[in-house]
Design an enzyme around this catalytic site. Structure first.
Site, short mmCIF file in Angstrom:
data_model
loop_
_atom_site.label_atom_id
_atom_site.label_comp_id
_atom_site.label_asym_id
_atom_site.label_seq_id
_atom_site.Cartn_x
_atom_site.Cartn_y
_atom_site.Cartn_z
N ARG A 24 0.76 -1.08 0.19
CA ARG A 24 -0.42 0.16 -0.25
C ARG A 24 0.96 1.48 0.29
O ARG A 24 2.02 1.39 0.44
CB ARG A 24 -1.29 0.34 1.29
CG ARG A 24 -1.99 -0.86 1.49
CD ARG A 24 -2.68 -1.51 0.31
NE ARG A 24 -3.83 0.12 -0.19
CZ ARG A 24 -4.45 -0.27 0.80
NH1 ARG A 24 -5.49 -1.56 1.82
NH2 ARG A 24 -6.25 0.09 1.32
N SER A 41 -7.32 11.15 -1.06
CA SER A 41 -7.78 9.91 -0.25
C SER A 41 -7.84 10.76 1.42
O SER A 41 -7.20 11.12 1.88
CB SER A 41 -6.34 9.08 0.18
OG SER A 41 -6.04 8.75 1.15
N GLN A 43 -7.63 8.64 3.95
CA GLN A 43 -6.81 8.48 4.57
C GLN A 43 -5.56 9.24 5.18
O GLN A 43 -5.12 9.30 6.93
CB GLN A 43 -6.11 6.41 4.00
CG GLN A 43 -7.50 5.83 4.02
CD GLN A 43 -6.78 4.30 4.10
OE1 GLN A 43 -5.84 4.53 3.54
NE2 GLN A 43 -7.56 3.55 4.33
N ASP A 68 -15.69 2.33 -2.40
CA ASP A 68 -15.56 1.07 -1.80
C ASP A 68 -16.41 -0.01 -2.72
O ASP A 68 -16.51 -1.62 -2.71
CB ASP A 68 -15.21 1.06 -0.31
CG ASP A 68 -14.09 1.49 0.15
OD1 ASP A 68 -13.24 1.36 -0.81
OD2 ASP A 68 -14.14 1.89 1.22
N LYS A 94 -5.85 -0.72 -3.05
CA LYS A 94 -6.28 -1.17 -2.57
C LYS A 94 -6.16 -2.24 -2.19
O LYS A 94 -4.58 -2.71 -2.33
CB LYS A 94 -7.97 -1.05 -2.95
CG LYS A 94 -8.77 -0.03 -3.02
CD LYS A 94 -8.23 1.21 -2.48
CE LYS A 94 -8.82 2.42 -2.36
NZ LYS A 94 -8.99 3.21 -1.25
N ARG A 102 -7.63 -3.30 -7.69
CA ARG A 102 -8.67 -3.68 -7.80
C ARG A 102 -9.39 -3.50 -9.55
O ARG A 102 -10.60 -4.61 -9.47
CB ARG A 102 -10.38 -2.73 -7.38
CG ARG A 102 -9.71 -4.03 -5.83
CD ARG A 102 -11.31 -3.03 -4.81
NE ARG A 102 -10.83 -3.66 -3.11
CZ ARG A 102 -11.39 -2.84 -2.28
NH1 ARG A 102 -11.95 -1.78 -2.40
NH2 ARG A 102 -10.84 -3.53 -1.29
N ARG A 137 -13.70 -6.60 -0.36
CA ARG A 137 -14.46 -6.52 -1.07
C ARG A 137 -14.51 -7.41 -2.60
O ARG A 137 -15.62 -7.61 -3.11
CB ARG A 137 -14.12 -5.12 -1.23
CG ARG A 137 -14.50 -4.86 -0.23
CD ARG A 137 -14.67 -2.77 -0.25
NE ARG A 137 -14.38 -2.22 0.66
CZ ARG A 137 -15.32 -1.65 1.71
NH1 ARG A 137 -16.44 -2.71 2.20
NH2 ARG A 137 -14.38 -0.99 3.02
C1 S3P Z 1 -11.13 4.78 3.82
C2 S3P Z 1 -10.52 5.85 2.87
C3 S3P Z 1 -10.88 5.34 1.33
C4 S3P Z 1 -11.04 3.79 1.42
C5 S3P Z 1 -10.67 2.48 2.39
C6 S3P Z 1 -11.26 3.39 3.96
C7 S3P Z 1 -11.12 5.72 5.34
O1 S3P Z 1 -9.06 4.96 1.50
O2 S3P Z 1 -11.15 3.08 -0.33
O3 S3P Z 1 -11.41 1.13 2.41
O4 S3P Z 1 -11.15 4.63 6.46
O5 S3P Z 1 -10.47 6.35 5.60
P1 S3P Z 1 -8.58 6.24 0.30
O6 S3P Z 1 -9.35 7.70 0.62
O7 S3P Z 1 -7.42 6.72 1.34
O8 S3P Z 1 -8.69 6.02 -1.10
#
Ligand code: S3P
Length: 428
Positions: free
Chosen positions: A121, A168, A170, A315, A342, A346, A388
């Site tokens: 990742r 993102s 995250q 997702d 991911k 995917r 998924r």
């Molecule tokens: C998530 C953000 C998404 C998503 C992941 C969970 C999170 O990723 O795909 O399953 O909890 O912030 P990204 O926003 O980094 O793409």
């Protein structure tokens, strides 16, 4: 272990989906950093969120678990202790990124790593941005991937104003969590608005966070322990919504499900495809809106999903691809390059595995183009140990003629450990 997909006729009944994965992670992290006791009701006890709990416990956080309810004794922002070992976060990308944000600001060193999919990742942009705040962080292969090494801060981190090029939630969340420790105001500008659970929870825990236009602004503040109830996971519910749309005479009511706008793209997509889908937003005054969704088997037509809608459906895109194989006309999924990073690539995995079942699907650089409707035929397919993918292929097998075998489905416990039990209850 390979899994033979069962035959079912239709989906019928009422579903209370499992607790939201993204919100469970964040509620636990903020409770650990807050001052005082927090109660988290309806926490997701799935592998990913348990990885977050395990890592926090290794840093001295007291978490008492009673079934789905957690009681966390927070001792404030500076209470984490140096872990005695490397932090192994399994295959949880959310734990990896968000914890990297928190640990980049600590006075001790730590290392975060995980399983086979986790070490692929990307973390490059996140590490670059944390370094621009003054953090000493390093990743493997020129900072591209975990393990992530975090060194003690010697001088307080400084606030940054930035516009990450990767869309993102995250990355945004990791920067906000690091932003709790800095001198000055952190400002993150998004090109496309991503899920905002961190911002909502930070507000609930008393932090000074504001959203102005497409910018999130955070001024460092102490957090106070809270009582938080996690809503049902719309991403988990979407698997059963998909099956209900595809199997004739199905009807499904989903209750107590999160309806945060940044997460409901899938509902907009299925409505655009012509699905019968009623949405009742019942609770709007909580930190996260929740409500009820009703769907029934519906004829579908092709759609184009792009930009902001792609991000709000990120997702659920494998499910959109599956629905598109049964919809009349062409479906285009655009601006979805993030899907390559991911638990599996995917875009590639969806195109390859649905093709094995006979779907007309083309993989493009950052999207998919699907022609429908095509009757699917059972075959041997692969999940790539991606939860998924495994669940989407299970549904694909159920609407296919003949037998479908999936090479492995254990990965489902990453986000939805009760998937087969729920399927058993709702299927006829
Ligand atoms: C998530 C953000 C998404 C998503 C992941 C969970 C999170 O990723 O795909 O399953 O909890 O912030 P990204 O926003 O980094 O793409």
């Amino acid at each position: 272990m390979s899994f033979l997909v069962p035959n079912i006729r239709r989906i019928y009944g009422r579903l209370i989906p499992p607790p939201d994965k993204s919100i469970s992670h964040r509620a636990l992290m903020l409770s650990a950093l807050a001052q005082g006791k927090s109660e988290i009701k309806n926490f997701l006890r799935a592998e990913d969120c348990l990885a977050t709990a395990r890592a926090l416990k290794m840093m001295g956080v007291e978490i008492i678990e009673e079934k789905n309810n957690l009681c966390v004794s927070g001792q404030g922002l500076f209470s984490l202790k140096k872990p005695s070992h490397v932090l192994d976060v399994g295959d949880s990308g959310t734990t990896l990124r968000l914890l990297t944000g928190i640990l980049s600001a600590q006075k001790f060193s730590s290392v975060i790593t995980g399983g086979d999919s986790l070490v692929r990742r990307p973390v490059k942009e996140l590490l670059y941005l944390l370094r621009s705040m003054g953090a000493h962080v390093e990743g493997h292969e020129d900072d591209s991937y975990p393990p992530v090494h975090l060194y003690p801060v010697t001088k307080k981190l400084v606030a940054i104003t930035c516009k990450p090029s990767t869309v993102s939630a995250q990355i945004k969340s990791a920067l906000l969590l690091a932003g709790l420790y800095v001198e000055g105001q952190t400002v993150i500008q998004e090109t496309i608005h991503t899920r905002d659970h961190t911002e909502r929870l930070l507000k609930l825990f008393g932090a000074a966070v504001r959203e102005v236009d497409s910018k999130v602004q955070l001024t460092p503040s102490e957090l106070q322990g809270q009582s938080v109830t996690i809503p049902g996971d719309i991403s988990a519910a979407s698997f059963f919504i998909t099956l209900a749309l595809l199997l004739p005479e199905s009807e499904l009511e989903v209750e107590e499900v999160g309806l945060n706008f940044t997460r409901t793209g899938f509902l907009d997509v299925i409505q655009a495809m012509g699905a019968t889908c009623e949405i009742d937003p019942l609770i709007k005054d909580s930190y996260e809106p929740t409500g009820r969704i009703f769907v029934k088997a519906s004829p579908l037509k092709g759609v184009t999903v792009s930009k902001e809608l792609t991000i709000r459906t990120i997702d659920e895109l494998p499910l959109v691809a599956l629905l598109a194989t049964q919809a009349h006309g062409e479906t285009k999924i655009l601006d979805a390059g993030n899907l390559r990073f991911k638990e599996s690539d995917r875009l590639k995995a969806v195109a390859l595995e649905l093709s094995r079942l006979g779907a007309h699907i083309e993989e493009e650089e950052s999207g998919l183009v699907i022609q429908g409707p095509t009757p699917l035929k059972g075959a041997k397919v692969k999940s790539y140990h991606d939860h998924r993918m495994a669940m989407m292929l299970m549904l694909a097998g159920m609407i296919s003629e003949g037998e479908t075998q999936i090479d492995s489905i254990e990965c489902i416990s990453k986000s939805f450990p009760n998937f087969l039990m729920v399927l058993g209850k709702l299927s006829e």
